[in-house]
Design an enzyme around this catalytic site. Sequence first.
Site, PDB file in Angstrom:
ATOM      1  N   CYS A   1       0.125   8.612  -4.645  1.00  0.00           N
ATOM      2  CA  CYS A   1       0.587   8.056  -5.929  1.00  0.00           C
ATOM      3  C   CYS A   1       0.128   8.835  -7.153  1.00  0.00           C
ATOM      4  CB  CYS A   1       0.122   6.602  -6.075  1.00  0.00           C
ATOM      5  SG  CYS A   1       0.895   5.488  -4.907  1.00  0.00           S
TER       6      CYS A   1
ATOM      7  N   SER B   1       1.004   5.555  -0.245  1.00  0.00           N
ATOM      8  CA  SER B   1       0.228   6.805  -0.204  1.00  0.00           C
ATOM      9  C   SER B   1       0.821   7.829  -1.178  1.00  0.00           C
ATOM     10  CB  SER B   1       0.218   7.373   1.226  1.00  0.00           C
ATOM     11  OG  SER B   1       1.528   7.724   1.623  1.00  0.00           O
TER      12      SER B   1
ATOM     13  N   ILE C   1       7.389  10.482  -6.782  1.00  0.00           N
ATOM     14  CA  ILE C   1       8.013   9.240  -6.311  1.00  0.00           C
ATOM     15  C   ILE C   1       6.960   8.141  -6.122  1.00  0.00           C
ATOM     16  CG2 ILE C   1       9.333   8.205  -4.412  1.00  0.00           C
ATOM     17  CD1 ILE C   1      10.508  11.088  -3.913  1.00  0.00           C
TER      18      ILE C   1
ATOM     19  N   LEU D   1       0.859  -1.194   0.000  1.00  0.00           N
ATOM     20  CA  LEU D   1       0.000   0.000   0.000  1.00  0.00           C
ATOM     21  C   LEU D   1       0.891   1.240   0.000  1.00  0.00           C
ATOM     22  CD1 LEU D   1      -3.016   1.109   0.523  1.00  0.00           C
ATOM     23  CD2 LEU D   1      -2.202   1.465   2.821  1.00  0.00           C
TER      24      LEU D   1
ATOM     25  N   TYR E   1       9.333  22.084   7.558  1.00  0.00           N
ATOM     26  CA  TYR E   1       9.416  20.836   6.779  1.00  0.00           C
ATOM     27  C   TYR E   1      10.453  19.908   7.404  1.00  0.00           C
ATOM     28  CZ  TYR E   1      10.360  17.675   2.854  1.00  0.00           C
ATOM     29  OH  TYR E   1      10.545  16.564   2.067  1.00  0.00           O
TER      30      TYR E   1
HETATM   31  P1  NAD Z   1       4.883  15.166  -5.158  1.00  0.00           P
HETATM   32  O1  NAD Z   1       4.335  16.475  -4.765  1.00  0.00           O
HETATM   33  O2  NAD Z   1       4.890  14.790  -6.598  1.00  0.00           O
HETATM   34  O3  NAD Z   1       4.177  13.972  -4.341  1.00  0.00           O
HETATM   35  C1  NAD Z   1       3.605  14.108  -3.077  1.00  0.00           C
HETATM   36  C2  NAD Z   1       2.280  13.390  -3.100  1.00  0.00           C
HETATM   37  O4  NAD Z   1       1.667  13.404  -1.805  1.00  0.00           O
HETATM   38  C3  NAD Z   1       1.315  14.074  -4.077  1.00  0.00           C
HETATM   39  O5  NAD Z   1       0.782  13.107  -4.951  1.00  0.00           O
HETATM   40  C4  NAD Z   1       0.272  14.671  -3.157  1.00  0.00           C
HETATM   41  O6  NAD Z   1      -1.014  14.746  -3.757  1.00  0.00           O
HETATM   42  C5  NAD Z   1       0.305  13.665  -2.002  1.00  0.00           C
HETATM   43  N1  NAD Z   1      -0.377  14.154  -0.804  1.00  0.00           N
HETATM   44  C6  NAD Z   1      -0.224  15.346  -0.169  1.00  0.00           C
HETATM   45  N2  NAD Z   1      -1.088  15.419   0.877  1.00  0.00           N
HETATM   46  C7  NAD Z   1      -1.788  14.252   0.907  1.00  0.00           C
HETATM   47  C8  NAD Z   1      -2.810  13.714   1.733  1.00  0.00           C
HETATM   48  N3  NAD Z   1      -3.332  14.414   2.753  1.00  0.00           N
HETATM   49  N4  NAD Z   1      -3.272  12.452   1.485  1.00  0.00           N
HETATM   50  C9  NAD Z   1      -2.759  11.734   0.466  1.00  0.00           C
HETATM   51  N5  NAD Z   1      -1.814  12.200  -0.374  1.00  0.00           N
HETATM   52  C10 NAD Z   1      -1.331  13.440  -0.162  1.00  0.00           C
HETATM   53  O7  NAD Z   1       6.364  15.156  -4.588  1.00  0.00           O
HETATM   54  P2  NAD Z   1       7.395  13.948  -4.327  1.00  0.00           P
HETATM   55  O8  NAD Z   1       8.734  14.556  -4.462  1.00  0.00           O
HETATM   56  O9  NAD Z   1       7.063  12.758  -5.132  1.00  0.00           O
HETATM   57  O10 NAD Z   1       7.136  13.668  -2.771  1.00  0.00           O
HETATM   58  C11 NAD Z   1       6.988  12.370  -2.213  1.00  0.00           C
HETATM   59  C12 NAD Z   1       7.685  12.308  -0.872  1.00  0.00           C
HETATM   60  O11 NAD Z   1       9.076  12.509  -1.066  1.00  0.00           O
HETATM   61  C13 NAD Z   1       7.233  13.367   0.137  1.00  0.00           C
HETATM   62  O12 NAD Z   1       7.073  12.769   1.405  1.00  0.00           O
HETATM   63  C14 NAD Z   1       8.391  14.351   0.160  1.00  0.00           C
HETATM   64  O13 NAD Z   1       8.497  15.010   1.397  1.00  0.00           O
HETATM   65  C15 NAD Z   1       9.557  13.413  -0.094  1.00  0.00           C
HETATM   66  N6  NAD Z   1      10.773  14.051  -0.597  1.00  0.00           N
HETATM   67  C16 NAD Z   1      10.739  14.814  -1.738  1.00  0.00           C
HETATM   68  C17 NAD Z   1      11.905  15.425  -2.161  1.00  0.00           C
HETATM   69  C18 NAD Z   1      11.929  16.310  -3.390  1.00  0.00           C
HETATM   70  O14 NAD Z   1      12.887  17.060  -3.548  1.00  0.00           O
HETATM   71  N7  NAD Z   1      10.966  16.232  -4.271  1.00  0.00           N
HETATM   72  C19 NAD Z   1      13.101  15.241  -1.452  1.00  0.00           C
HETATM   73  C20 NAD Z   1      13.102  14.435  -0.314  1.00  0.00           C
HETATM   74  C21 NAD Z   1      11.926  13.845   0.105  1.00  0.00           C
END
Ligand code: NAD
Length: 300
Positions: free
Chosen positions: A10, A8, A14, A6, A153
């Site tokens: 998607c 979350s 990532i 599962l 953050y």
């Molecule tokens: P992204 O914005 O493409 O993905 C984040 C996803 O989380 C989105 O699909 C969004 O709709 C979803 N989301 C937000 N609130 C939500 C909720 N209440 N319920 C369900 N879904 C929800 O960005 P990403 O980079 O793919 O981020 C994924 C993870 O990676 C995050 O936890 C982020 O903190 C972490 N991260 C990202 C980076 C970066 O530079 N992009 C670096 C380190 C860690």
Amino acid sequence: ASRTVLISGCSSGIGLELAVQLAHDPRQRYQVVATMRDLGKKESLEAAAREALGQTLTVAQLDVCSDESVARCLSCIPGGEVDVLVNNAGMGMVGPLEGISIAAMQNVFDTNFFGAVRLVKAVLPSMKRRRQGHIVVVSSVMGLQGVMFNDVYAASKFALEGFFESLAIQLLQFNIFISLVEPGPVATEFEGKLLAQVSTAEFPGTDAGTLHYFQDFYLPASRELFRSVGQSPQDVAQAIVKIISMARPPLRRQTNSRYSPLTLLKAVDPSGHLYVRTTHSLLFRWPRLLNLGLRCLGCL
Ligand code: NAD
């Protein structure tokens, strides 16, 4: 038998990449439940999943901030039995804290920290009963060290690190593993959403000096960091796929070796002096050196 995974968040980034890679596993080891808050955004995921859709991948609604949504989602999984939970949903927040409301900060914690905790509470009883399970958490290098103007953050990711490291000790007794994955900058919608946020935000009550440091020092350095050492979401997803397939997965895994000179600054000096002073100097005294250094790292 295949393992139920599962994930979350998607609809993008990532989470989307990870869902697709797991669903296309050549040995079909996984049944992926790819979840998102808003099913109206499922098109990109479904297009990328292709023939796996309805076979090794199903799409389901899940808002990590809602108890009902979590319960409804789990009730659709046979026996509510999740073998691998990936806490990926998250949001960023940058800017001078004087100009950010407490409510907005709480929203970041509700999503990044309590969202993961809520899901863990829901799947843990079944994992404990079955004496098996793997909980993956998409943390960040900012879960290991603070970064200027990312105070809230980074705090939300530090909270995840402390919570899951504590839990990992207990869960070894139940044969359940925890893995905190720590990417550096990743080229997803994440950065774009943040930049859009700050371009319209006014940060009321913030003094001119702080705004100047944010706009003229932090923002250009951050853009440069994404350009020079930014990783693709595919790369990060691949690292997570590998961790999920391991019999004894690690508690921590950084995904971007080009960023590790910065994380090492903290690791080698427990007083914290080296990391704080070096990043301060790189940002304020020698910004050109920062850009040059990062470009060189990007070429390695
Ligand atoms: P992204 O914005 O493409 O993905 C984040 C996803 O989380 C989105 O699909 C969004 O709709 C979803 N989301 C937000 N609130 C939500 C909720 N209440 N319920 C369900 N879904 C929800 O960005 P990403 O980079 O793919 O981020 C994924 C993870 O990676 C995050 O936890 C982020 O903190 C972490 N991260 C990202 C980076 C970066 O530079 N992009 C670096 C380190 C860690």
